[in-house]
Enzyme design. Structure first.
Site, short mmCIF file in Angstrom:
data_model
loop_
_atom_site.label_atom_id
_atom_site.label_comp_id
_atom_site.label_asym_id
_atom_site.label_seq_id
_atom_site.Cartn_x
_atom_site.Cartn_y
_atom_site.Cartn_z
N HIS A 20 56.61 -45.18 14.77
CA HIS A 20 57.94 -44.62 15.58
C HIS A 20 57.60 -46.02 16.96
O HIS A 20 56.33 -46.26 17.32
CB HIS A 20 57.84 -43.80 16.24
CG HIS A 20 58.98 -43.61 17.43
ND1 HIS A 20 59.68 -44.14 17.76
CD2 HIS A 20 59.15 -43.37 18.79
CE1 HIS A 20 61.03 -44.12 18.33
NE2 HIS A 20 60.16 -43.03 19.19
N ASP B 121 61.44 -45.46 26.24
CA ASP B 121 61.64 -45.21 25.08
C ASP B 121 63.09 -44.78 24.87
O ASP B 121 63.80 -43.84 25.39
CB ASP B 121 61.36 -44.23 24.14
CG ASP B 121 61.41 -43.95 22.73
OD1 ASP B 121 62.14 -45.09 22.20
OD2 ASP B 121 60.88 -43.02 22.14
N ASN C 62 49.07 -37.13 20.17
CA ASN C 62 48.70 -35.81 20.43
C ASN C 62 48.66 -34.14 19.43
O ASN C 62 47.54 -33.99 19.39
CB ASN C 62 48.07 -35.66 22.27
CG ASN C 62 46.97 -36.62 22.55
OD1 ASN C 62 45.89 -36.72 22.13
ND2 ASN C 62 47.48 -36.88 23.47
N ASP D 23 48.84 -31.13 16.30
CA ASP D 23 48.34 -30.73 15.15
C ASP D 23 48.79 -30.88 14.29
O ASP D 23 49.93 -30.42 14.91
CB ASP D 23 46.75 -30.06 15.58
CG ASP D 23 45.83 -30.17 16.76
OD1 ASP D 23 46.41 -31.42 16.90
OD2 ASP D 23 45.03 -29.27 17.37
N GLU E 70 38.54 -39.16 19.18
CA GLU E 70 38.73 -38.10 18.66
C GLU E 70 37.48 -37.33 18.68
O GLU E 70 35.93 -38.06 17.82
CB GLU E 70 39.61 -37.84 16.93
CG GLU E 70 41.01 -38.50 16.97
CD GLU E 70 41.64 -37.63 17.29
OE1 GLU E 70 41.11 -36.30 17.60
OE2 GLU E 70 42.84 -38.26 16.96
N GLU F 288 38.33 -36.61 25.29
CA GLU F 288 38.89 -35.60 24.64
C GLU F 288 39.35 -34.35 24.58
O GLU F 288 40.90 -33.59 25.32
CB GLU F 288 39.41 -35.72 23.30
CG GLU F 288 40.42 -35.63 22.14
CD GLU F 288 40.64 -35.13 20.92
OE1 GLU F 288 41.45 -35.61 20.44
OE2 GLU F 288 39.67 -34.92 20.57
N TYR G 216 61.75 -43.30 7.26
CA TYR G 216 60.54 -43.29 7.94
C TYR G 216 60.56 -42.42 8.93
O TYR G 216 58.80 -42.37 9.65
CB TYR G 216 60.56 -44.92 8.33
CG TYR G 216 61.10 -45.17 9.90
CD1 TYR G 216 61.32 -44.97 10.89
CD2 TYR G 216 62.77 -44.96 9.78
CE1 TYR G 216 61.46 -45.18 12.06
CE2 TYR G 216 63.57 -45.56 11.26
CZ TYR G 216 62.48 -45.37 11.88
OH TYR G 216 62.99 -45.51 13.14
#
Length: 735
Positions: A381, A404, A444, A446, A493, A498, A567
């Protein structure tokens, strides 16, 4: 003023408003009439304005080679008007009808913007001539007084409104003020100034200023994490009429003129007006692979055509996807003088319920349930970063801000996003405006694979904490290479920092569901798969590898699903289903190949030749499920660009574009585009068809305007094949 215009004026009179004496001033284009003679009272009979000091001419030193545009780094703008940057001195010369005598004569300058100029709003600026100039404040002083001419140094405020000002010279007489007539040749554009320390967009590195403000060509990184592709994009911020088109966008967004000195406000309204959702903005997005009555997003080679079409038609230009929104936004920001760059986030999370978790639901056989799965991972993106101070936030959150223009979610009731501080996102301080939680989730989240068993209970089979936001990149400064900036957005990571940033984000209201307690990872057997690199139109294979770490003998039932995807990670169709059994010997690895034939995927292929493979396997002895997903992109052949003859500014040169059709079918409705800022305006050519394996050749002539290193960019668009690009760096010599 003629009869017709005055009746127009009457028609245009704003409706009465009980709240404010003066209507809102939100158009740079509209003007008020300024009286040429402003009498103090009754004028005596013998009064003749010609007896007093009178302005004969004003010289703006506005040619590209002259002092103002050179010192203000505005010599590249293709405009006959004076363009300067705020907070920095510029020069003008006034010719009078006789020598100027400081003891008795008094004159001053007036800069006006919009239709209802007011001094307290910074839209009416009277400048008295003084002895000294204070840095970053409006002022003027005489540097030269000879014969009938006066040379002035003018300093503009480092916080002044950005836009097109009208200039008047006013002369005091005992009976009234005499002003110069309205003269559009003296109009002055004032822009942001990254070279000025008092400006909110000040950037202290000269190489970065050259890249992020003055470079009119950029690179868009696309493809996917395992197969990064790049293409050039022509920003063209200095091309003819682009500055006016960019100022028009702020009029369209109805941003009050007094707010146009503030880069935060400008970015906020621009991120809404770049897309057409809810305000008829610049670009209409389309992600459904049908681009009737418009241009396919992949066919654009730059921003200039889009902005000029919008400026003239005032209707959204069709069609764009994320890199088109980001490319046009970057042009807008650089054109106004705000340092900006285009960013690509690979594996970008589009999280529909902002819970930092992308839910992928499997059915009881371990296949993806497309009806239940609403979240998606975009292969990539694109967004923008703009450089500015953030006096509205605590110290330390200035610098690069995410903005954005791609319409994804609403913010304060409109489709817009940002500016959000990159530093705040990295540290989890998502309470700071604007839209930081959304951007935090994009980099970020999961991925949670959960399976509904036959008894209806949801079982979490796998949590992938590292897939999203794996790689964040932009173009390097001064070159065409890639610069990784993942560390600007997130800590390593698995590091302590983090975890702390995540806890901070959760504390500040980012929703995070607790999943760890119900999830026991499978440790005995690992599964991975690789997709072979392949050119569009050829067969390729997917290799699935199992590693059995235990001392037990296992068997697995495996299933591969191949999907053609946008995409954005949204599936269009499943083109390949393949099940197989695997025997897994103790303490060993085994690999299985699945062949993907061109005939299976070609008929359904989309724009970017993107595939998404899901592999799930059930260990029969333990019932455990292994799940994995990967995206891949096919190689698309490139256009070849060549030049012939000498490459000299002001002389005719010849450019040839060639393309060989790689498919086993005829390409129909083919459109070629070619552009190069400073070398040639966008040219288009349409071809009915290109037979299989045949080569197309297109030759054009052009006269390059500016010497130096320039870039030619070409694209090809057709029904069966898109995202075909070519580019060539050329050195244009001085005549």
């Amino acid at each position: 003023m003629s009869e017709t215009t005055s009746t127009n004026e009457e028609k245009k009179k704003p409706p009465l408003n009980g709240r404010r004496a003066i209507p809102s001033n939100n158009s740079n284009d509209e003007e008020n009439e300024v009286p040429e003679m402003e009498a103090f009272g009754l004028i005596p009979r013998g009064f003749n304005p010609k007896d007093y000091l009178r302005v004969v001419d004003i010289h703006m030193f506005k040619e590209p080679h002259e002092i103002n545009k050179q010192q203000h780094h505005t010599d590249k703008y293709y405009s006959p008007k004076l363009i300067v940057r705020r907070g920095q001195i510029f020069q003008i010369q006034i010719d009078f009808n006789r020598p100027y005598r400081p003891e008795t004569d008094q004159f001053w300058l007036e800069y006006l913007i919009g239709r209802y100029p007011q001094q307290n709003k910074g839209t009416y600026i009277p400048i008295l001539v003084g002895k000294v100039l204070k840095p970053g404040e409006w002022g003027a002083k005489i540097t030269h007084n000879e014969n009938n001419s006066v040379q002035l140094s003018i300093m503009s405020s480092a916080t002044c409104v950005v836009g097109k000002f009208r200039l008047y010279v006013a002369v005091w007489t005992p009976f009234g003020i005499i002003r110069t007539q309205r003269n559009s040749a003296t109009d002055t554009y004032i822009l942001f100034n990254p070279w000025c320390q008092q400006d909110a967009v000040y950037l202290d590195d000269e190489k970065e200023r050259e890249e992020y403000v003055l470079n009119d060509v950029g690179i868009v990184f696309h493809g996917n994490i395992n197969d990064i592709k790049l293409r050039s994009w022509s920003y063209g911020q200095f091309e003819e009429n682009i500055l006016d088109a960019c100022l028009f966008l702020m009029d369209k967004a109805e941003l009050e003129l007094s707010g146009r000195g503030n880069p935060i406000k400008i970015c906020r309204v621009a991120s809404a007006v770049i897309n057409s959702r809810d305000d008829n903005g610049v670009i209409a997005g389309s992600w459904d692979n049908t681009y009737t009555y418009g241009v396919a997003p992949s066919a654009w080679t730059g921003s200039v055509d889009i902005l000029l079409e919008y400026y003239s038609s005032k209707q959204p230009v069709r069609y764009g996807q994320c890199w088109v929104f980001a490319g046009v936004f970057n042009t807008f920001l650089r054109c106004l003088g705000i340092p900006a760059r285009l960013i690509t986030n690979y594996c970008s999370a589009h999280d529909n319920n902002a819970n930092l978790q992308l839910d992928f639901f499997l059915d009881d056989e371990g296949k993806l349930d497309t009806k239940l799965t609403k979240d998606s991972v975009w292969n990539y993106h694109c967004w923008n970063e703009a450089w500015m101070t953030r006096p509205d936030l605590p110290v330390g959150f200035g610098g690069w801000q995410v903005v954005d223009g791609t319409p994804q979610e609403t913010s304060d009731g409109m489709y817009r996003c940002g500016p959000a501080s990159v530093q705040a996102i990295k540290h989890g301080h998502v309470c700071f405006q604007f839209d930081a939680p959304f951007v935090y989730a994009e980099v970020n989240s999961d991925i949670v694979f959960s399976r509904r068993q036959k008894n209806g209970i949801q079982v979490i089979e796998k949590i992938d904490t590292t897939h999203v936001g794996q790689l964040i990149v932009t173009k390097e400064v001064g070159g065409d290479g890639m610069m990784e900036i993942t560390e600007d957005y997130k800590f390593q990571e698995g590091s302590e920092e983090e975890r702390l940033a995540l806890e901070t984000a959760v504390m500040y209201g980012v929703k995070k569901q607790s999943t760890q307690d119900v999830y026991q990872p499978q440790t005995d057997v690992d599964m991975d798969f690789q997709v072979q690199k392949a050119v569009l139109g050829s067969d390729f294979k997917v290799t699935i590898t199992f590693r059995n770490r235990s001392r037990n003998y296992y068997t697995a039932t495996a299933y591969l699903s191949g999907n053609i995807v946008f995409y954005t990670g949204v599936a269009k169709s499943e083109f390949k289903k393949h099940s197989f059994s695997a025997k897994l010997e103790p303490s060993s690895s085994s690999a299985f190949d699945v062949v993907i034939k061109a005939s299976e995927y070609l008929s359904d292929l989309l724009d970017q030749a993107s595939f998404h493979f899901f592999v799930t396997a059930q260990i029969n002895e333990t019932g455990k499920i292994l799940a994995m997903q990967k995206a891949t992109v096919l190689e698309i052949p490139a256009l070849r660009i060549k030049t012939q003859g000498e490459l000299v500014a002001g002389k005719v040169m010849s450019v040839t574009v060639e393309f060989t059709n790689p498919l086993k079918q005829t390409l129909e409705n083919v459109t070629l585009r070619l552009e190069g800022p400073g070398v040639l305006r966008t040219m288009k050519k349409e071809f009915r068809q290109i037979p299989a394996n045949s080569t197309l050749v297109w030759e054009v002539k052009s006269i390059p305007r500016q010497p130096g290193l320039r870039k030619l960019i070409a694209s090809l668009d057709s029904n069966a094949l898109r995202h075909v690009y070519g580019e060539l760096n050329i050195q244009i010599q001085k005549p």
